[in-house]
Scaffold this motif. Structure first.
Motif, PDB file in Angstrom:
ATOM      1  N   VAL A 159      33.829  -4.328  39.739  1.00 45.62           N
ATOM      2  CA  VAL A 159      33.830  -2.865  39.824  1.00 45.62           C
ATOM      3  C   VAL A 159      35.097  -2.298  40.438  1.00 45.62           C
ATOM      4  CG1 VAL A 159      31.324  -2.868  39.970  1.00 45.62           C
ATOM      5  CG2 VAL A 159      32.642  -2.840  42.073  1.00 45.62           C
ATOM      6  N   GLY A 160      35.927  -3.131  41.083  1.00 43.37           N
ATOM      7  CA  GLY A 160      37.161  -2.647  41.673  1.00 43.37           C
ATOM      8  C   GLY A 160      36.910  -1.809  42.912  1.00 43.37           C
ATOM      9  N   PRO A 161      37.966  -1.366  43.587  1.00 45.48           N
ATOM     10  CA  PRO A 161      37.802  -0.527  44.775  1.00 45.48           C
ATOM     11  C   PRO A 161      37.286   0.855  44.395  1.00 45.48           C
ATOM     12  CG  PRO A 161      40.113  -0.661  44.177  1.00 45.48           C
ATOM     13  CD  PRO A 161      39.389  -1.618  43.279  1.00 45.48           C
ATOM     14  N   ASP A 162      36.671   1.522  45.352  1.00 46.86           N
ATOM     15  CA  ASP A 162      36.182   2.884  45.126  1.00 46.86           C
ATOM     16  C   ASP A 162      37.357   3.853  45.145  1.00 46.86           C
ATOM     17  OD1 ASP A 162      33.351   2.480  44.915  1.00 46.86           O
ATOM     18  OD2 ASP A 162      33.367   1.974  47.034  1.00 46.86           O
ATOM     19  N   LEU A 163      37.490   4.621  44.069  1.00 41.36           N
ATOM     20  CA  LEU A 163      38.586   5.582  43.951  1.00 41.36           C
ATOM     21  C   LEU A 163      38.111   7.026  44.080  1.00 41.36           C
ATOM     22  CD1 LEU A 163      40.491   3.885  40.980  1.00 41.36           C
ATOM     23  CD2 LEU A 163      40.904   3.619  43.448  1.00 41.36           C
ATOM     24  N   ASP A 164      36.814   7.214  44.305  1.00 39.34           N
ATOM     25  CA  ASP A 164      36.262   8.566  44.383  1.00 39.34           C
ATOM     26  C   ASP A 164      35.491   8.786  45.684  1.00 39.34           C
ATOM     27  OD1 ASP A 164      34.237   6.813  43.822  1.00 39.34           O
ATOM     28  OD2 ASP A 164      33.385   7.945  42.154  1.00 39.34           O
ATOM     29  N   SER A 165      35.944   8.130  46.747  1.00 39.64           N
ATOM     30  CA  SER A 165      35.215   8.199  48.012  1.00 39.64           C
ATOM     31  C   SER A 165      35.174   9.613  48.575  1.00 39.64           C
ATOM     32  CB  SER A 165      35.846   7.256  49.034  1.00 39.64           C
ATOM     33  OG  SER A 165      35.824   5.923  48.566  1.00 39.64           O
ATOM     34  N   GLU A 166      36.261  10.384  48.386  1.00 36.87           N
ATOM     35  CA  GLU A 166      36.291  11.745  48.919  1.00 36.87           C
ATOM     36  C   GLU A 166      35.246  12.625  48.240  1.00 36.87           C
ATOM     37  OE1 GLU A 166      38.973  10.062  47.977  1.00 36.87           O
ATOM     38  OE2 GLU A 166      39.988   9.719  49.892  1.00 36.87           O
ATOM     39  N   ALA A 167      35.090  12.467  46.923  1.00 41.45           N
ATOM     40  CA  ALA A 167      34.072  13.240  46.210  1.00 41.45           C
ATOM     41  C   ALA A 167      32.672  12.848  46.656  1.00 41.45           C
ATOM     42  CB  ALA A 167      34.229  13.035  44.697  1.00 41.45           C
ATOM     43  N   LEU A 168      32.476  11.562  46.915  1.00 38.95           N
ATOM     44  CA  LEU A 168      31.173  11.106  47.388  1.00 38.95           C
ATOM     45  C   LEU A 168      30.890  11.647  48.781  1.00 38.95           C
ATOM     46  CD1 LEU A 168      28.616   9.475  47.168  1.00 38.95           C
ATOM     47  CD2 LEU A 168      29.912   7.414  47.761  1.00 38.95           C
ATOM     48  N   LEU A 169      31.899  11.663  49.649  1.00 37.99           N
ATOM     49  CA  LEU A 169      31.706  12.228  50.986  1.00 37.99           C
ATOM     50  C   LEU A 169      31.316  13.694  50.895  1.00 37.99           C
ATOM     51  CD1 LEU A 169      31.888  12.166  54.078  1.00 37.99           C
ATOM     52  CD2 LEU A 169      34.349  12.587  53.856  1.00 37.99           C
ATOM     53  N   ALA A 170      31.986  14.445  50.031  1.00 37.25           N
ATOM     54  CA  ALA A 170      31.669  15.865  49.888  1.00 37.25           C
ATOM     55  C   ALA A 170      30.229  16.061  49.434  1.00 37.25           C
ATOM     56  CB  ALA A 170      32.637  16.518  48.902  1.00 37.25           C
ATOM     57  N   ALA A 171      29.791  15.270  48.460  1.00 36.34           N
ATOM     58  CA  ALA A 171      28.412  15.373  47.982  1.00 36.34           C
ATOM     59  C   ALA A 171      27.426  14.995  49.076  1.00 36.34           C
ATOM     60  CB  ALA A 171      28.219  14.485  46.756  1.00 36.34           C
ATOM     61  N   ALA A 172      27.771  13.971  49.861  1.00 38.91           N
ATOM     62  CA  ALA A 172      26.891  13.542  50.943  1.00 38.91           C
ATOM     63  C   ALA A 172      26.758  14.616  52.012  1.00 38.91           C
ATOM     64  CB  ALA A 172      27.416  12.240  51.550  1.00 38.91           C
ATOM     65  N   LEU A 173      27.862  15.274  52.334  1.00 44.54           N
ATOM     66  CA  LEU A 173      27.834  16.308  53.369  1.00 44.54           C
ATOM     67  C   LEU A 173      27.006  17.517  52.949  1.00 44.54           C
ATOM     68  CD1 LEU A 173      31.559  16.189  54.549  1.00 44.54           C
ATOM     69  CD2 LEU A 173      29.553  15.404  55.823  1.00 44.54           C
ATOM     70  N   HIS A 174      26.858  17.729  51.649  1.00 43.43           N
ATOM     71  CA  HIS A 174      26.049  18.844  51.153  1.00 43.43           C
ATOM     72  C   HIS A 174      24.582  18.452  50.947  1.00 43.43           C
ATOM     73  CE1 HIS A 174      29.882  20.889  50.385  1.00 43.43           C
ATOM     74  NE2 HIS A 174      29.169  21.997  50.325  1.00 43.43           N
ATOM     75  N   THR A 175      24.255  17.184  51.233  1.00 43.88           N
ATOM     76  CA  THR A 175      22.897  16.715  50.966  1.00 43.88           C
ATOM     77  C   THR A 175      22.172  16.247  52.223  1.00 43.88           C
ATOM     78  OG1 THR A 175      23.613  15.978  48.774  1.00 43.88           O
ATOM     79  CG2 THR A 175      21.507  15.123  49.581  1.00 43.88           C
ATOM     80  N   ALA A 176      22.840  15.478  53.065  1.00 46.51           N
ATOM     81  CA  ALA A 176      22.192  14.902  54.242  1.00 46.51           C
ATOM     82  C   ALA A 176      21.653  15.990  55.164  1.00 46.51           C
ATOM     83  CB  ALA A 176      23.173  14.018  54.999  1.00 46.51           C
ATOM     84  N   GLU A 177      20.488  15.756  55.740  1.00 41.92           N
ATOM     85  CA  GLU A 177      19.894  16.721  56.659  1.00 41.92           C
ATOM     86  C   GLU A 177      20.525  16.649  58.052  1.00 41.92           C
ATOM     87  OE1 GLU A 177      17.603  19.075  56.146  1.00 41.92           O
ATOM     88  OE2 GLU A 177      17.556  18.616  54.004  1.00 41.92           O
ATOM     89  N   LYS A 178      20.887  15.440  58.496  1.00 38.22           N
ATOM     90  CA  LYS A 178      21.332  15.296  59.881  1.00 38.22           C
ATOM     91  C   LYS A 178      22.756  14.763  60.021  1.00 38.22           C
ATOM     92  CE  LYS A 178      16.672  14.764  61.757  1.00 38.22           C
ATOM     93  NZ  LYS A 178      15.742  13.911  62.541  1.00 38.22           N
ATOM     94  N   ARG A 179      23.090  13.707  59.283  1.00 36.09           N
ATOM     95  CA  ARG A 179      24.431  13.157  59.446  1.00 36.09           C
ATOM     96  C   ARG A 179      24.827  12.295  58.267  1.00 36.09           C
ATOM     97  NH1 ARG A 179      24.622   9.290  64.629  1.00 36.09           N
ATOM     98  NH2 ARG A 179      23.857  11.205  65.611  1.00 36.09           N
ATOM     99  N   VAL A 180      26.143  12.137  58.117  1.00 37.08           N
ATOM    100  CA  VAL A 180      26.723  11.189  57.169  1.00 37.08           C
ATOM    101  C   VAL A 180      27.516  10.179  57.996  1.00 37.08           C
ATOM    102  CG1 VAL A 180      28.360  10.875  55.268  1.00 37.08           C
ATOM    103  CG2 VAL A 180      26.844  12.880  55.303  1.00 37.08           C
ATOM    104  N   VAL A 181      27.360   8.923  57.670  1.00 39.25           N
ATOM    105  CA  VAL A 181      28.064   7.849  58.374  1.00 39.25           C
ATOM    106  C   VAL A 181      28.905   7.088  57.367  1.00 39.25           C
ATOM    107  CG1 VAL A 181      27.823   5.732  59.738  1.00 39.25           C
ATOM    108  CG2 VAL A 181      26.239   7.658  60.104  1.00 39.25           C
ATOM    109  N   VAL A 182      30.187   6.919  57.671  1.00 39.67           N
ATOM    110  CA  VAL A 182      31.106   6.226  56.776  1.00 39.67           C
ATOM    111  C   VAL A 182      31.667   5.008  57.489  1.00 39.67           C
ATOM    112  CG1 VAL A 182      33.176   6.380  55.349  1.00 39.67           C
ATOM    113  CG2 VAL A 182      31.722   8.405  55.664  1.00 39.67           C
ATOM    114  N   LYS A 183      31.477   3.853  56.900  1.00 44.23           N
ATOM    115  CA  LYS A 183      32.020   2.610  57.452  1.00 44.23           C
ATOM    116  C   LYS A 183      33.468   2.451  56.997  1.00 44.23           C
ATOM    117  CE  LYS A 183      31.152  -2.393  57.447  1.00 44.23           C
ATOM    118  NZ  LYS A 183      30.244  -3.459  56.922  1.00 44.23           N
ATOM    119  N   ARG A 184      34.351   2.182  57.951  1.00 44.32           N
ATOM    120  CA  ARG A 184      35.772   2.017  57.648  1.00 44.32           C
ATOM    121  C   ARG A 184      36.303   0.759  58.325  1.00 44.32           C
ATOM    122  NH1 ARG A 184      37.548   3.836  53.646  1.00 44.32           N
ATOM    123  NH2 ARG A 184      39.573   4.595  54.318  1.00 44.32           N
TER     124      ARG A 184
END
Length: 264
Positions: A204-229
């Motif tokens: 599947v290769g590296p994720d190239l759309d992580s920023e879009a996924l973060l934006a979608a997560a921030l508009h969905t989660a009730e309490k928090r979004v956690v990103v592992k780096r």
């Protein structure tokens, strides 16, 4: 996809044919061609379950079988000896509140299994149909009657969705407290990746759309979004994290929805 992929018919021809049709992959009646990836059922000699002797596995051209196992092996060892609620991952998602968690980058399911083992209901979202098939097989095996009751209860708290996570979040708006992201980070050339990560990156290769996924997560989660780096890696593009939890080689960036004042 940099490699061709097929399904080996033996030793489970009926299952193989059904899987090949579902994934629209060619079926190998004989052994897999050299330098190709293959999916097939592997008779694990160390399997704890007697009712399911075969595990769906990915066979890379340069290593042994790669599969997901929630009953034995490293995931169950991590459950027993990985630090429980005190580990950085658990602290990052506020595990003491028993949040409903959506793992938007499920991968091989290791972190999701930790969440479920600590009492959370977890939705695993995986966009690769190949990886999702490995997860589905592991979830099925984890609910067999002869699997230990405590593991069965953990697996029952895990549900799988095969979809692009950003699309799924925008379309379905699932009711979850925490969304967890572990984007696949490009491996450093001098650091040898584990064979399951090597196989995932090859497919599947590296994720190239992580920023879009973060934006979608921030508009969905009730309490928090956690990103592992990885340690030293920059935060994803977008709002700055409100807090971080550190571990020796990893950092968990925490985005508090309340602190971010998300628009309704």
């Amino acid at each position: 996809m940099p490699h061709t992929l097929s399904v080996n018919a033996e030793p489970c021809p009926d299952k193989a044919q059904a899987l090949a049709q579902r994934l629209n992959l060619p079926l190998n009646e004989e052994s897999n061609a050299q330098n190709d990836f293959a999916l097939g059922w592997w008779p694990d000699p160390k399997a704890l379950s007697e009712t399911q002797t075969f595990k769906l596995a990915l066979f890379p051209p340069t290593s042994g079988p790669v599969y997901v196992d929630f009953v034995g092996g490293k995931k169950n060892h991590r459950r027993q000896f990985g630090g429980g609620k005190g580990q950085p991952l658990a602290k990052a998602v506020a595990i003491q509140d028993r949040p409903r968690i959506l793992d938007a980058t499920a991968g091989m399911g290791g972190d999701a299994f930790v969440f479920a083992s600590l009492g959370c209901d977890v939705t695993l979202v995986e966009r690769s149909p190949i990886v999702a098939a490995l997860l589905a097989d592991a979830l099925e095996r984890g609910q067999q009657p002869d699997v230990p009751e405590d593991i069965r209860q953990i697996v029952e708290r895990m549900s799988l969705v095969c979809a692009d996570a950003a699309d799924y979040l925008r379309a379905e708006r699932p009711n979850v407290d925490v969304i967890y992201l572990d984007p696949m980070y490009p491996e450093k050339k001098k650091a040898a990746a584990k064979k399951d990560m090597q196989a995932l990156q090859a497919l599947v290769g590296p994720d190239l759309d992580s920023e879009a996924l973060l934006a979608a997560a921030l508009h969905t989660a009730e309490k928090r979004v956690v990103v592992k780096r990885p340690k030293g890696a920059p935060a994803l593009k977008g709002p700055e994290p409100n807090a971080t939890v550190q571990s020796p080689n990893t950092r968990y960036d925490i985005y508090s929805i309340k602190a971010l004042n998300r628009p309704s």
